[in-house]
Design a protein around this motif. Sequence first.
Motif, short mmCIF file in Angstrom:
data_model
loop_
_atom_site.label_atom_id
_atom_site.label_comp_id
_atom_site.label_asym_id
_atom_site.label_seq_id
_atom_site.Cartn_x
_atom_site.Cartn_y
_atom_site.Cartn_z
N MET A 188 0.86 -1.18 0.00
CA MET A 188 0.00 0.00 0.00
C MET A 188 0.89 1.23 0.00
SD MET A 188 -3.20 0.99 0.15
CE MET A 188 -4.26 2.37 0.62
N SER A 235 -5.71 -9.63 -2.07
CA SER A 235 -6.34 -8.48 -1.44
C SER A 235 -6.75 -7.44 -2.48
CB SER A 235 -5.38 -7.84 -0.45
OG SER A 235 -4.25 -7.30 -1.13
N ILE A 236 -7.60 -6.53 -2.07
CA ILE A 236 -8.02 -5.43 -2.95
C ILE A 236 -6.80 -4.58 -3.32
CG2 ILE A 236 -9.43 -3.34 -3.08
CD1 ILE A 236 -11.39 -4.70 -1.13
N VAL A 237 -5.93 -4.37 -2.35
CA VAL A 237 -4.71 -3.59 -2.62
C VAL A 237 -3.90 -4.25 -3.71
CG1 VAL A 237 -2.49 -2.89 -1.68
CG2 VAL A 237 -4.57 -2.49 -0.35
N ASN A 239 -5.34 -4.03 -7.25
CA ASN A 239 -5.48 -2.71 -7.86
C ASN A 239 -4.17 -1.94 -8.02
OD1 ASN A 239 -8.51 -1.81 -8.25
ND2 ASN A 239 -8.45 -3.05 -6.40
N LEU A 240 -3.05 -2.53 -7.60
CA LEU A 240 -1.81 -1.79 -7.64
C LEU A 240 -1.39 -1.38 -9.05
CD1 LEU A 240 0.47 -3.53 -4.99
CD2 LEU A 240 -0.32 -1.17 -4.99
N ASP A 299 -10.09 1.74 -7.48
CA ASP A 299 -10.86 1.43 -6.27
C ASP A 299 -10.13 1.91 -5.02
OD1 ASP A 299 -13.10 0.59 -5.03
OD2 ASP A 299 -12.88 -1.54 -5.49
N TRP A 300 -9.63 3.14 -5.09
CA TRP A 300 -8.81 3.72 -4.03
C TRP A 300 -9.52 3.72 -2.68
CZ3 TRP A 300 -4.30 4.40 -2.30
CH2 TRP A 300 -3.90 5.50 -1.52
N MET A 324 -9.40 0.27 -1.25
CA MET A 324 -8.04 -0.05 -0.84
C MET A 324 -7.76 0.51 0.55
SD MET A 324 -5.89 0.60 -4.40
CE MET A 324 -4.28 0.27 -3.65
N LYS A 325 -8.16 1.75 0.76
CA LYS A 325 -7.94 2.39 2.06
C LYS A 325 -8.73 1.70 3.16
CE LYS A 325 -8.98 6.47 0.35
NZ LYS A 325 -9.24 7.93 0.23
N GLU A 329 -9.73 -1.40 3.26
CA GLU A 329 -9.13 -2.71 3.53
C GLU A 329 -7.88 -2.56 4.39
OE1 GLU A 329 -8.21 -6.52 0.78
OE2 GLU A 329 -6.95 -4.77 0.35
N TRP A 330 -7.05 -1.58 4.06
CA TRP A 330 -5.82 -1.37 4.82
C TRP A 330 -6.14 -0.99 6.26
CZ3 TRP A 330 -3.52 2.22 7.83
CH2 TRP A 330 -2.16 2.04 8.10
#
Length: 571
Positions: A270, A508-510, A513-514, A553-554, A557-558, A560-561
């Motif tokens: 992230m 993960s979503i992160v 989407n990276l 999908d920022w 991502m946030k 999830e983190w």
Amino acid sequence: MKKKLVATILAAVMMISVTACGTEESGKATSGTGTTGTEASSAQIADSVDAGDGFYVNEADGGKTTDPFSIWVGWTSECPDDTRVQQVMREELGMDYRCEFMQSDDVLTTVNLKLSSGANLPDIMIFPYNPEVMSALVGSGRVMKLNDIFQSEKLANIAAIDQRIKDFIRDENGDMWYIPGWYAMEYDEPWGGWTLDAWWVRKDLMEVTGVTEEDLTTIEGMEEALRKFSQCKDENGKPVVPLSFIQGSGQERIILSTFGLDTKAGVSRMPAVMKKGDEFVFLYDNPAYKEAYKWMNRMYNEGLIDLEVTTIQAERFKEKLKGGQVAVMLTDAFSGELFNDGYEEDSVTFEFQPYACPKVEDVERGYTSYVDPNPRYMVFINNDTQKLNPALNFLNWVNEAEPIRQQEVNEGPKGILWDFTDGERWSFDKEYVIERNSGDQARVDACTPQLYQFAAYSNKWYPWFEQDLKDVTKGQELIQENCKYIGNELQNHRSIQDIDKVKLNSESIVSENLESLNAVVKEYTAKMIMAKSDQEFENAYSTFLDQLDMRADWKAMKEEWLAAYQEQFGE
């Protein structure tokens, strides 16, 4: 009944203070370690109630400290069985080891194949830190649980390892299965590594234009310096580019840190997260991120940033630096090959000098990287080893908190193949250095298996920066000097924090989407830099935030983190 009997014997043994054997062999092998004694694994202690005639356990069970033992090394090498360093270690310290190296770079597959085949394992095994490798070895039941070893007075150097390192090693049940390798002696102030992140300014142009070091301490002073550099000409009579870097490659990080941003992505990958009070601030949402690019946009429109900055390729960038066409470059000397060994002594790139981030009003310090003081290597012990005494004697020695120990593990004890020259500087023996620095890998491999990864490292003395520089090239000298200066003085790094340690899996979503996230960042930061007006910049920044959510999908991502942080580090 048998289990109860073993447990009773073990409890009795753990109450007995066991002293080290005073034999000549044991004394020679432990010279200088200052160790005394206690227990090993439960099974071995139960079978060896009186360890008085052995270094750690009874010699009948664990061998003599001078016995040969084997090491499975978790990387590839063509080293012969018995290198010059191994001979010295055997002759001087009574430590006799042979190394088995990997035949493939796929460590996990290699480990699994060996375990599934039922093949014999070496006495100790060292691998780069990898939870999957650890899981495979522990799950196989073929490596020793080391809880007792970390509490042993006889293994004082291992017992003295920082408690935070020990906590890092523990599994979910609180057990420790490996001895750490390559960790920081100074946990809170770890050595910064080969960092060359800085503002690199040509001192020859500073002399020509009258720019002083004091001028470079503020952002306003840096701007004025860039304006003065823009009036200079290169050797072909063309205007010098005041400031250049490769946009989108991460080189902007030194500018971002100047404006107070941490830029190093966490373990989860992230993008950097900072904590302001009780709130988490994500990199692209941080107002300082916008201010940094607004500054770049202003410099670009004033002609002080390379007009090719958003399109320039690495080779073209290096050509400009080597050709004397750039006055200031970012971020590290490696990307620009400033100190390439092939360059002549009068290379213009040797004129580049590193400077700290210039001060921006009301901005607290940001960092371009963090240093993880936790172990980067894992050392396991074979549950069936018959060589526990020599193995533990070696592991206790390598873990002594002496800054020169990593050098001794790599090149043998001081005074044989290497020694100090002036002050803390050192050099190789005249005969050894011919082979060691020959450039012929087979000859180098015959010198040493290079096992420094077993040891810890220190910011007080780091061997690669303390070598006597009489026999190195000008480029090597500058790399070493600047690494040491930036690491110790400029310190664009900090120690790792919980905020960096959040873990997320590959699904993960992160993770998913990276790639899209990085594409959006590269595209819109270029647009922000090149915006022709304030309004165009604002439009580009606003669209950038929208695209982060739409294409990467920022928001998710946030979320999830944050959830992962709370689960892993929340109170």
